[in-house]
Design a protein around this motif. Structure first.
Motif, PDB file in Angstrom:
ATOM      1  N   VAL A 198     -77.609  20.821 110.272  1.00 51.02           N
ATOM      2  CA  VAL A 198     -77.067  20.821 109.219  1.00 51.02           C
ATOM      3  C   VAL A 198     -77.908  19.360 108.915  1.00 51.02           C
ATOM      4  CG1 VAL A 198     -75.690  22.623 108.864  1.00 51.02           C
ATOM      5  CG2 VAL A 198     -74.490  20.107 110.117  1.00 51.02           C
ATOM      6  N   ILE A 199     -77.679  19.052 107.484  1.00 52.90           N
ATOM      7  CA  ILE A 199     -78.619  17.889 107.358  1.00 52.90           C
ATOM      8  C   ILE A 199     -77.876  16.741 106.577  1.00 52.90           C
ATOM      9  CG2 ILE A 199     -80.390  16.449 106.863  1.00 52.90           C
ATOM     10  CD1 ILE A 199     -81.795  18.886 108.190  1.00 52.90           C
ATOM     11  N   PRO A 200     -76.784  15.667 106.111  1.00 52.98           N
ATOM     12  CA  PRO A 200     -75.654  15.856 105.261  1.00 52.98           C
ATOM     13  C   PRO A 200     -76.748  14.672 104.439  1.00 52.98           C
ATOM     14  CG  PRO A 200     -75.328  14.080 106.582  1.00 52.98           C
ATOM     15  CD  PRO A 200     -76.693  15.404 107.303  1.00 52.98           C
ATOM     16  N   HIS A 201     -78.615  15.160 103.695  1.00 48.28           N
ATOM     17  CA  HIS A 201     -78.864  14.161 103.431  1.00 48.28           C
ATOM     18  C   HIS A 201     -79.499  15.182 102.096  1.00 48.28           C
ATOM     19  CE1 HIS A 201     -82.329  11.395 103.557  1.00 48.28           C
ATOM     20  NE2 HIS A 201     -81.995  11.236 102.030  1.00 48.28           N
ATOM     21  N   ILE A 202     -79.181  14.761 101.046  1.00 41.75           N
ATOM     22  CA  ILE A 202     -80.238  15.665  99.517  1.00 41.75           C
ATOM     23  C   ILE A 202     -80.495  14.551  98.965  1.00 41.75           C
ATOM     24  CG2 ILE A 202     -80.924  17.818  98.532  1.00 41.75           C
ATOM     25  CD1 ILE A 202     -78.494  19.327  99.654  1.00 41.75           C
ATOM     26  N   ASP A 203     -81.984  14.761  98.574  1.00 50.55           N
ATOM     27  CA  ASP A 203     -82.886  13.663  97.392  1.00 50.55           C
ATOM     28  C   ASP A 203     -82.646  12.341  98.444  1.00 50.55           C
ATOM     29  OD1 ASP A 203     -84.037  12.590  95.401  1.00 50.55           O
ATOM     30  OD2 ASP A 203     -83.101  14.290  94.303  1.00 50.55           O
ATOM     31  N   LEU A 206     -78.846   5.969  97.362  1.00 44.43           N
ATOM     32  CA  LEU A 206     -79.293   4.909  95.733  1.00 44.43           C
ATOM     33  C   LEU A 206     -77.992   3.992  96.521  1.00 44.43           C
ATOM     34  CD1 LEU A 206     -77.595   7.751  92.895  1.00 44.43           C
ATOM     35  CD2 LEU A 206     -80.194   6.777  93.400  1.00 44.43           C
ATOM     36  N   ASP A 207     -78.315   2.816  95.842  1.00 42.01           N
ATOM     37  CA  ASP A 207     -77.309   1.552  96.564  1.00 42.01           C
ATOM     38  C   ASP A 207     -75.944   1.490  97.034  1.00 42.01           C
ATOM     39  OD1 ASP A 207     -79.713   0.194  95.806  1.00 42.01           O
ATOM     40  OD2 ASP A 207     -79.358  -0.383  94.003  1.00 42.01           O
ATOM     41  N   ASP A 208     -75.422   3.039  96.464  1.00 43.40           N
ATOM     42  CA  ASP A 208     -73.827   3.033  96.709  1.00 43.40           C
ATOM     43  C   ASP A 208     -73.359   4.269  97.818  1.00 43.40           C
ATOM     44  OD1 ASP A 208     -74.472   5.342  95.629  1.00 43.40           O
ATOM     45  OD2 ASP A 208     -72.716   4.794  94.107  1.00 43.40           O
ATOM     46  N   GLY A 209     -74.507   4.565  98.431  1.00 43.20           N
ATOM     47  CA  GLY A 209     -73.716   5.409  99.803  1.00 43.20           C
ATOM     48  C   GLY A 209     -74.745   7.035  99.186  1.00 43.20           C
ATOM     49  N   SER A 210     -74.299   7.246  97.856  1.00 44.79           N
ATOM     50  CA  SER A 210     -74.341   8.751  97.930  1.00 44.79           C
ATOM     51  C   SER A 210     -75.817   8.436  97.815  1.00 44.79           C
ATOM     52  CB  SER A 210     -73.510   8.640  96.890  1.00 44.79           C
ATOM     53  OG  SER A 210     -74.293   8.004  94.993  1.00 44.79           O
ATOM     54  N   THR A 211     -75.798  10.266  97.286  1.00 46.34           N
ATOM     55  CA  THR A 211     -77.878  10.440  97.058  1.00 46.34           C
ATOM     56  C   THR A 211     -77.520  10.660  96.244  1.00 46.34           C
ATOM     57  OG1 THR A 211     -77.185  12.413  97.660  1.00 46.34           O
ATOM     58  CG2 THR A 211     -77.612  11.407  99.773  1.00 46.34           C
ATOM     59  N   LYS A 212     -79.103  10.961  95.133  1.00 43.08           N
ATOM     60  CA  LYS A 212     -79.549  11.142  94.515  1.00 43.08           C
ATOM     61  C   LYS A 212     -78.767  12.571  93.572  1.00 43.08           C
ATOM     62  CE  LYS A 212     -83.397  10.760  90.556  1.00 43.08           C
ATOM     63  NZ  LYS A 212     -84.817  10.613  90.248  1.00 43.08           N
ATOM     64  N   GLU A 213     -78.926  13.794  94.995  1.00 40.73           N
ATOM     65  CA  GLU A 213     -78.274  15.221  94.361  1.00 40.73           C
ATOM     66  C   GLU A 213     -76.853  15.082  94.494  1.00 40.73           C
ATOM     67  OE1 GLU A 213     -79.165  19.126  94.414  1.00 40.73           O
ATOM     68  OE2 GLU A 213     -80.323  17.406  94.549  1.00 40.73           O
ATOM     69  N   GLU A 214     -76.354  14.113  94.950  1.00 44.89           N
ATOM     70  CA  GLU A 214     -74.572  13.749  94.888  1.00 44.89           C
ATOM     71  C   GLU A 214     -74.528  13.024  93.340  1.00 44.89           C
ATOM     72  OE1 GLU A 214     -74.047  13.884  99.581  1.00 44.89           O
ATOM     73  OE2 GLU A 214     -74.534  11.521  98.361  1.00 44.89           O
ATOM     74  N   TRP A 215     -75.302  12.306  92.414  1.00 41.55           N
ATOM     75  CA  TRP A 215     -75.316  11.820  91.786  1.00 41.55           C
ATOM     76  C   TRP A 215     -75.757  13.179  90.240  1.00 41.55           C
ATOM     77  CZ3 TRP A 215     -79.301  10.882  88.041  1.00 41.55           C
ATOM     78  CH2 TRP A 215     -79.053  10.129  86.972  1.00 41.55           C
ATOM     79  N   CYS A 235     -73.258  16.411  99.234  1.00 39.56           N
ATOM     80  CA  CYS A 235     -74.003  17.948 100.013  1.00 39.56           C
ATOM     81  C   CYS A 235     -75.073  17.706 100.445  1.00 39.56           C
ATOM     82  CB  CYS A 235     -74.806  17.091  98.310  1.00 39.56           C
ATOM     83  SG  CYS A 235     -74.508  17.468  96.699  1.00 39.56           S
ATOM     84  N   VAL A 236     -75.112  18.528 101.455  1.00 34.28           N
ATOM     85  CA  VAL A 236     -75.338  19.050 102.694  1.00 34.28           C
ATOM     86  C   VAL A 236     -76.552  19.758 102.485  1.00 34.28           C
ATOM     87  CG1 VAL A 236     -74.375  19.780 104.947  1.00 34.28           C
ATOM     88  CG2 VAL A 236     -73.419  18.535 103.814  1.00 34.28           C
ATOM     89  N   ARG A 237     -77.728  19.654 103.576  1.00 35.62           N
ATOM     90  CA  ARG A 237     -78.956  21.305 103.417  1.00 35.62           C
ATOM     91  C   ARG A 237     -78.527  21.710 104.982  1.00 35.62           C
ATOM     92  NH1 ARG A 237     -81.469  22.053  99.446  1.00 35.62           N
ATOM     93  NH2 ARG A 237     -82.536  20.091  99.181  1.00 35.62           N
ATOM     94  N   VAL A 238     -78.501  23.234 105.117  1.00 33.29           N
ATOM     95  CA  VAL A 238     -77.864  24.137 106.426  1.00 33.29           C
ATOM     96  C   VAL A 238     -78.887  25.284 106.185  1.00 33.29           C
ATOM     97  CG1 VAL A 238     -75.810  23.804 105.383  1.00 33.29           C
ATOM     98  CG2 VAL A 238     -76.895  25.807 104.241  1.00 33.29           C
TER      99      VAL A 238
END
Length: 341
Positions: A198-203, A206-215, A235-238
């Motif tokens: 599983v990969i905890p990274h989609i898109d 961002l500067d705050d440590g979140s990803t664009k998918e989460e935003w 958001c996690v890719r499975v």
């Protein structure tokens, strides 16, 4: 009398699914055009399971005049270049990319959640389809918000590889096969191995440590449902081909028990409650494929906050997360404004 509908990005996963959904739902089409990039011109795509084959037309030379609705699923680049041209010609664009979602002059629509917002389409002649993970989430949140007012949402997603397109699905298949035969595994579409991982990274980050998918999940939920809702997402890719799942924790302003939430969700539009507290009494991604519903399971009280519940939400991301929602928007547009069919 029906509509003239253009499906843009017709050779992609979502474009083909749009064709399927239009046919399945008997959308009143007098004519359907398959539109794609120059490299796909002449490629044939089937209109649902009808046996009718459509040859792809070149988006660069497509004449939008006289077309009623364009379902765009070609990414932000083509949407930026061609959606305004279609809109200017009088063709109403329903765009699946992220480009227009946060434009204040473009309504962001999930028909079960905010149908009245579609009336604002006349500002640009463009309507935005939300992110796949947002679409199923707000279908689940809307009836609960109406009942008890949501204050805060914490969501962890389990998103399938089809959310990254055909290349994502192919990479999962190829890596899985490579592992079984002992070949080397080289990530290409994803940043790390996706098979058996599983990969905890989609898109992008961002500067705050979140990803664009989460935003996207945060800002789109606010725009669609209520700007006062606080939301945080991971958001996690499975390693799943189709179907997104979400573990959702919800805090309310008012009291709402798990049993009351179940009763509400059982009657909610677009929701299918499958919640038996026994082995297998819940829905998983492989079981939702090809279905229109957003499935809810594992509804239970959260004892860590005063008014909280936790639930499990599953949906076919190529359907409710993309193609189905776009066609439902077209149906809503027809009922409220175009009056054909």
């Amino acid at each position: 009398m029906g509509y003239r509908v253009a499906v843009v990005g017709a050779t992609g996963n979502v474009g083909r699914e749009m064709m399927q959904v239009l046919a399945e739902r008997n959308f009143p089409c007098d004519e359907v055009a398959a539109v794609a990039s120059s490299r796909s011109v002449g490629t044939e795509v089937e209109f649902g399971d009808t046996g009718k084959m459509l040859k792809c037309k070149n988006i660069e030379h497509f004449d939008w005049a006289g077309w009623d609705i364009a379902l765009f699923s070609a990414g932000s680049g083509p949407a930026k270049e061609y959606a305004p041209k279609a809109a200017a010609a009088g063709c109403i664009v329903i765009d699946n990319s992220s480009l227009y979602r946060m434009d204040p002059d473009v309504p962001l629509i999930v028909p079960e959640v905010n149908p009245d917002a579609i009336d604002g389409y006349t500002a640009r002649n463009i309507i935005a389809n939300p992110n796949c993970s947002t679409a199923q989430l707000v279908v689940a949140l809307k009836p609960l918000h109406d009942a008890a007012t949501i204050k805060r949402v914490v969501v962890s997603t389990y998103q399938s590889t089809s959310g990254a397109g055909k290349a994502g699905m192919d990479e999962l298949f190829q890596q899985s096969r490579a592992i079984f035969v002992g070949d080397a595994v080289e990530p290409s579409k994803f940043t790390k191995q996706i098979a058996f991982n599983v990969i905890p990274h989609i898109d992008s980050f961002l500067d705050d440590g979140s990803t664009k998918e989460e935003w996207k999940m945060m800002v789109e939920t606010k725009k669609i449902l209520d700007p006062k809702i606080k939301l945080t997402a991971t958001c996690v890719r499975v390693p799943v081909f189709v179907g997104h799942a979400e573990a959702v924790n919800i805090e309310f302003a008012n009291e709402l028990s798990a049993e009351q939430a179940q009763d509400i969700l059982r009657e909610a539009p677009g929701v299918m409650l499958i919640d038996k507290r026994e082995d297998g009494g819940y829905i998983t991604p492989v079981e939702c494929v090809g279905d229109a519903a957003t499935f809810i399971s594992r509804v239970r009280d959260d004892p860590t906050v005063e008014n909280g519940i936790t639930l499990w939400c599953v949906s076919d991301n190529l359907r409710k997360g993309a193609a189905l929602n776009a066609v439902q928007i077209a149906e809503l547009l027809g009922r409220r404004h175009l009056k054909k069919g």
